[in-house]
Design a protein around this motif. Structure first.
Motif, mmCIF file in Angstrom:
data_model
loop_
_atom_site.group_PDB
_atom_site.id
_atom_site.type_symbol
_atom_site.label_atom_id
_atom_site.label_comp_id
_atom_site.label_asym_id
_atom_site.label_seq_id
_atom_site.Cartn_x
_atom_site.Cartn_y
_atom_site.Cartn_z
ATOM 1 N N GLN A 1 0.832 -1.206 0.000
ATOM 2 C CA GLN A 1 0.000 0.000 0.000
ATOM 3 C C GLN A 1 0.865 1.253 0.000
ATOM 4 N N SER A 2 1.902 1.238 0.824
ATOM 5 C CA SER A 2 2.789 2.392 0.911
ATOM 6 C C SER A 2 4.168 1.997 0.399
ATOM 7 N N CYS B 1 8.033 3.346 -1.424
ATOM 8 C CA CYS B 1 8.969 4.432 -1.670
ATOM 9 C C CYS B 1 9.723 4.146 -2.962
ATOM 10 N N ALA C 1 -1.116 11.909 -0.954
ATOM 11 C CA ALA C 1 -0.689 10.528 -1.135
ATOM 12 C C ALA C 1 0.765 10.408 -1.601
ATOM 13 N N THR D 1 7.628 9.124 -1.765
ATOM 14 C CA THR D 1 6.793 8.159 -1.051
ATOM 15 C C THR D 1 5.378 8.194 -1.627
ATOM 16 N N ASP E 1 1.556 6.581 -1.141
ATOM 17 C CA ASP E 1 0.584 5.832 -0.349
ATOM 18 C C ASP E 1 -0.619 5.557 -1.250
ATOM 19 N N SER F 1 -3.225 3.892 -0.830
ATOM 20 C CA SER F 1 -4.540 3.922 -0.178
ATOM 21 C C SER F 1 -5.099 5.341 -0.070
ATOM 22 N N ARG F 2 -4.231 6.357 -0.176
ATOM 23 C CA ARG F 2 -4.677 7.746 -0.039
ATOM 24 C C ARG F 2 -4.834 8.449 -1.381
ATOM 25 N N GLU G 1 9.179 -1.037 0.720
ATOM 26 C CA GLU G 1 8.200 -0.716 1.748
ATOM 27 C C GLU G 1 8.932 -0.065 2.912
ATOM 28 N N THR H 1 9.876 3.945 4.887
ATOM 29 C CA THR H 1 9.885 5.401 4.832
ATOM 30 C C THR H 1 11.216 5.838 4.231
#
Length: 204
Positions: free
Chosen positions: A22-23, A25, A78, A102, A104, A106-107, A139, A141
C-alpha cells in the motif's frame, strides 16, 4: 526477496507473503562525476543534480498533479517528495537514496489511474557520464527500509548516453489492482514539462 526489474517488465504489487503493498517508496541514488585533473594528475568531483519527479494521470490520461522539487506534496497527500538533492554522492556510493518519493496508494485520489516516475538531469549533465544511478522500490519510509521490493539499475547501460531525461516506470491500476511497469527509457526531452508530456503520449 527483491525482484531485479528488467526494462519493460511488469509486476504486480504483491509481497512475498501474498499481501498487497500500500505504501511504497521510490528512491534514487546517484554519484557525482569524477574528472581527472590537468595532465591526468588528481581527481575532482563535479556535483550532479538529478531530479526525481512523479506525475499523476486519470484514466483518460489527463494530468492531475505533478510532485517534484518545487511541489513536494500531491494535492491528496498521497505522494510526498523528500526534497531536492543538488550534488549526488560526492565521496562514492554511500548506499543511501539521494531523493525519495513516497507513494501511499490507499490515499490516492480515486480518479488517479497512472502514477509515473521520471528522472531529469537539471543541469543537462549526460546520464552516460554519471558513474552510478539506480532506482529501488521498497516498503518503509525515506529513513527506514522495511523490505526492498524491487531494484532497477539505470546507471550501467549505454542506452542512456547522450540523454538527460528518462521515464523510470509507471504504476497503473488494472481491474482495481495496482501494477508496476519498469520502463527505463531515455527521452529526448530537456525539461520536466516535456518529459511529462512524453509520458502521457507514449507510456500510459
Amino acid at each position: 526477496m527483491a525482484i531485479n526489474l528488467q526494462k519493460g517488465q511488469r509486476i504486480s504489487l504483491e509481497k512475498s507473503n501474498g499481501s498487497k503493498l500500500q505504501s511504497v517508496c521510490v528512491g534514487i541514488n546517484w554519484g557525482a562525476i569524477e574528472k581527472k585533473g590537468l595532465f591526468g594528475f588528481g581527481v575532482t568531483k563535479e556535483a550532479v543534480d538529478l531530479d526525481a519527479s512523479c506525475a499523476l494521470f486519470d484514466d483518460a490520461k489527463n494530468l492531475i498533479d505533478v510532485v517534484y522539487f518545487g511541489n513536494l506534496r500531491s494535492k491528496d497527500g498521497a505522494v510526498q517528495h523528500s526534497g531536492d538533492d543538488l550534488t549526488g554522492d560526492m565521496d562514492g556510493d554511500d548506499g543511501l537514496d539521494n531523493e525519495v518519493i513516497t507513494l501511499d496508494l490507499s490515499r490516492l485520489n480515486p480518479a488517479v489511474n497512472y502514477v509515473a516516475f521520471v528522472l531529469n538531469s537539471f543541469r543537462g549533465q549526460d546520464f552516460g557520464t554519471i558513474p552510478f544511478a539506480s532506482i529501488r522500490i521498497y516498503e518503509g519510509t525515506p529513513k527506514r527500509v522495511n523490505e526492498v521490493y524491487a531494484t532497477y539499475d539505470i546507471g550501467h547501460s549505454k542506452d542512456f548516453a547522450g540523454h538527460v531525461s528518462m521515464v523510470m516506470g509507471v504504476f497503473y491500476k488494472k481491474n482495481a489492482e495496482w501494477k508496476f511497469n519498469a520502463i527505463g527509457e531515455p527521452t529526448r526531452d530537456r525539461k520536466l514539462e516535456e518529459t511529462v508530456k512524453t509520458v502521457s503520449q507514449n507510456y500510459l
